[in-house]
Write a protein that holds these residues in place. Structure first.
Motif, PDB file in Angstrom:
ATOM      1  N   ALA A 290      -8.856  34.547  -2.354  1.00 11.19           N
ATOM      2  CA  ALA A 290     -10.112  33.890  -1.983  1.00 11.19           C
ATOM      3  C   ALA A 290     -10.652  33.136  -3.176  1.00 11.19           C
ATOM      4  O   ALA A 290     -11.621  33.539  -3.811  1.00 11.19           O
ATOM      5  N   HIS A 291     -10.016  32.033  -3.501  1.00 10.05           N
ATOM      6  CA  HIS A 291     -10.425  31.251  -4.667  1.00 10.05           C
ATOM      7  C   HIS A 291     -10.844  29.867  -4.216  1.00 10.05           C
ATOM      8  O   HIS A 291     -10.036  29.077  -3.761  1.00 10.05           O
ATOM      9  N   PRO A 292     -12.145  29.543  -4.306  1.00 15.17           N
ATOM     10  CA  PRO A 292     -12.623  28.237  -3.867  1.00 15.17           C
ATOM     11  C   PRO A 292     -11.845  27.100  -4.527  1.00 15.17           C
ATOM     12  O   PRO A 292     -11.639  27.094  -5.731  1.00 15.17           O
TER      13      PRO A 292
ATOM     14  N   GLU B 183     -12.759  31.354   2.534  1.00 18.24           N
ATOM     15  CA  GLU B 183     -13.160  31.677   1.164  1.00 18.24           C
ATOM     16  C   GLU B 183     -12.354  30.897   0.131  1.00 18.24           C
ATOM     17  O   GLU B 183     -12.622  30.995  -1.066  1.00 18.24           O
ATOM     18  N   GLN B 184     -11.366  30.127   0.585  1.00 12.54           N
ATOM     19  CA  GLN B 184     -10.584  29.281  -0.318  1.00 12.54           C
ATOM     20  C   GLN B 184     -10.961  27.803  -0.218  1.00 12.54           C
ATOM     21  O   GLN B 184     -10.493  26.988  -1.001  1.00 12.54           O
TER      22      GLN B 184
ATOM     23  N   HIS C 287     -18.999  35.242   8.517  1.00 11.21           N
ATOM     24  CA  HIS C 287     -17.895  34.788   7.664  1.00 11.21           C
ATOM     25  C   HIS C 287     -18.319  33.592   6.802  1.00 11.21           C
ATOM     26  O   HIS C 287     -17.892  33.466   5.654  1.00 11.21           O
TER      27      HIS C 287
ATOM     28  N   SER D 266     -20.289  35.092   4.052  1.00 11.79           N
ATOM     29  CA  SER D 266     -19.416  35.767   3.095  1.00 11.79           C
ATOM     30  C   SER D 266     -18.749  34.772   2.162  1.00 11.79           C
ATOM     31  O   SER D 266     -18.659  34.991   0.946  1.00 11.79           O
ATOM     32  N   ALA D 267     -18.269  33.650   2.716  1.00 11.38           N
ATOM     33  CA  ALA D 267     -17.631  32.621   1.893  1.00 11.38           C
ATOM     34  C   ALA D 267     -18.629  32.018   0.907  1.00 11.38           C
ATOM     35  O   ALA D 267     -18.291  31.748  -0.250  1.00 11.38           O
ATOM     36  N   GLU D 268     -19.854  31.816   1.377  1.00  9.54           N
ATOM     37  CA  GLU D 268     -20.890  31.263   0.496  1.00  9.54           C
ATOM     38  C   GLU D 268     -21.148  32.201  -0.682  1.00  9.54           C
ATOM     39  O   GLU D 268     -21.330  31.755  -1.823  1.00  9.54           O
ATOM     40  N   LYS D 269     -21.142  33.498  -0.421  1.00 10.80           N
ATOM     41  CA  LYS D 269     -21.354  34.476  -1.500  1.00 10.80           C
ATOM     42  C   LYS D 269     -20.202  34.454  -2.499  1.00 10.80           C
ATOM     43  O   LYS D 269     -20.372  34.838  -3.663  1.00 10.80           O
ATOM     44  N   GLN D 270     -19.017  34.010  -2.043  1.00  8.28           N
ATOM     45  CA  GLN D 270     -17.866  33.894  -2.927  1.00  8.28           C
ATOM     46  C   GLN D 270     -17.874  32.590  -3.722  1.00  8.28           C
ATOM     47  O   GLN D 270     -16.959  32.320  -4.495  1.00  8.28           O
TER      48      GLN D 270
ATOM     49  N   VAL E 201     -18.284  29.375  -2.258  1.00  6.82           N
ATOM     50  CA  VAL E 201     -17.866  28.191  -1.503  1.00  6.82           C
ATOM     51  C   VAL E 201     -19.113  27.430  -1.029  1.00  6.82           C
ATOM     52  O   VAL E 201     -19.979  28.018  -0.379  1.00  6.82           O
TER      53      VAL E 201
END
Length: 313
Positions: free
Chosen positions: A26-28, A85-86, A104, A107-111, A113
């Motif tokens: 999960a790497h933007p 998340e990528q 979801h 969740s991606a925004e918290k990562q 993205v």
């Protein structure tokens, strides 16, 4: 190098590796599709088509929602959630539409993205039904004027967050697509203007055409499901009240989404004891190729033709 020195160096490398952040899928900004281009994830297929027209081949656009799906209930797989998340950007409708996907997106925004809620930028309207009154209507795409705003918002977000292959092409694509949607709006306005005022009354299977009605001077008499979501269900009292309204208003047709069963609309037509045509529309999803709504523009042209034909009878 001595044995002791070799062991010490190995221990140092292991310790250093442990101190580094764990490498995650999960790497933007990762190359999700393997094309070497940046990836934009889009939740609904309507916004997916719009985004593809803007982006062209300057980046990859991955759409989560399949053709003929219901945006209120479609979900994503664990694999797709990982892809989100990528991504370099996630474009979503918002305003509560994608009820099973929003967690979801969050969740991606918290990562890390970047995410774009298009609905927040288009001056959203409230539902006007007695049941849903006061809640925000997420179905803004039925108004092409608001899509013109959406085009600019998406263009700006892509330019800011995505490493596109050709920035000049991005802006040229957006300009060309604005012109196409502008022509669509002018055509729709002329088509609806030709329908007599007293015939511009519509009933749908749920409240989905409020923006279209507001733009083109139609009156939404009611809906089989008096809600802004297909996850709701009508009561016997709801059907009885709407039946009375249909008889009194002389509504000529009930417009039912092609992705939803028409049984409720048919029951209502029987309950009202009047001749009411059931007309299928593509209200919340694009269709598969060859079915009449492969793109946003084609969907709006098909719907407009079917609506104006039914209303003018």
């Amino acid at each position: 190098m001595s044995t002791k020195a070799t062991i010490a160096l190995a221990a140092l490398l292991v310790a250093a590796a442990g101190a580094l952040p764990a490498c995650s899928a999960a790497h933007p900004g990762s190359d999700i599709t393997g094309s070497g281009k940046a990836t934009i994830m889009v939740t609904t297929n309507i916004l997916g088509d719009i985004t593809r027209n803007i982006v062209g081949d300057t980046a990859d656009v991955v759409v989560l929602m399949e053709a003929n799906a219901d945006p209120h209930s479609f979900g994503v797989s664990a694999y797709q959630a990982g892809q989100m998340e990528q991504a370099e950007l996630i474009v979503f409708n918002g305003l509560g539409l994608e009820e099973a996907v929003l967690n979801h997106v969050s969740s991606a925004e918290k990562q890390g993205v970047p995410v774009l809620e298009v609905g927040a930028a288009i001056e959203p309207l409230s539902h006007q039904s007695a049941v849903a009154n006061g809640t925000i209507d997420p179905h803004f795409w039925t108004d092409p004027q608001r899509i013109l705003t959406a085009i600019t918002v998406i263009e700006e977000a892509v330019a800011q967050h995505v490493g596109v292959a050709n920035p000049e092409a991005l802006h040229s694509n957006a300009s060309n697509y604005r012109a196409e949607v502008g022509e669509l709006e002018a055509w729709m306005a002329a088509e609806f203007a030709a329908v007599p005022i007293d015939r511009r009354k519509i009933v749908t299977n749920h409240h989905v055409f409020g923006y279209l009605a507001d733009r083109f001077d139609l009156t939404v008499v009611g809906a089989v499901m008096p809600s802004g979501t297909t996850l709701a269900a009508p009561s016997a009292a709801d059907l009885s009240a709407l039946s009375t309204t249909i008889r009194e208003a002389g509504v000529p047709a009930i417009f039912a989404d092609t992705s939803q069963p028409e049984k409720l609309a048919e029951v209502l037509a029987q309950e009202a004891k009047v001749k009411v045509e059931i007309v299928p529309l593509f209200s919340e999803s694009l269709s598969a190729p060859g079915e009449g709504a492969e793109s946003y523009v084609e969907m709006m042209r098909t719907n407009t033709t079917r609506m104006t034909t039914a209303l003018a009878r």
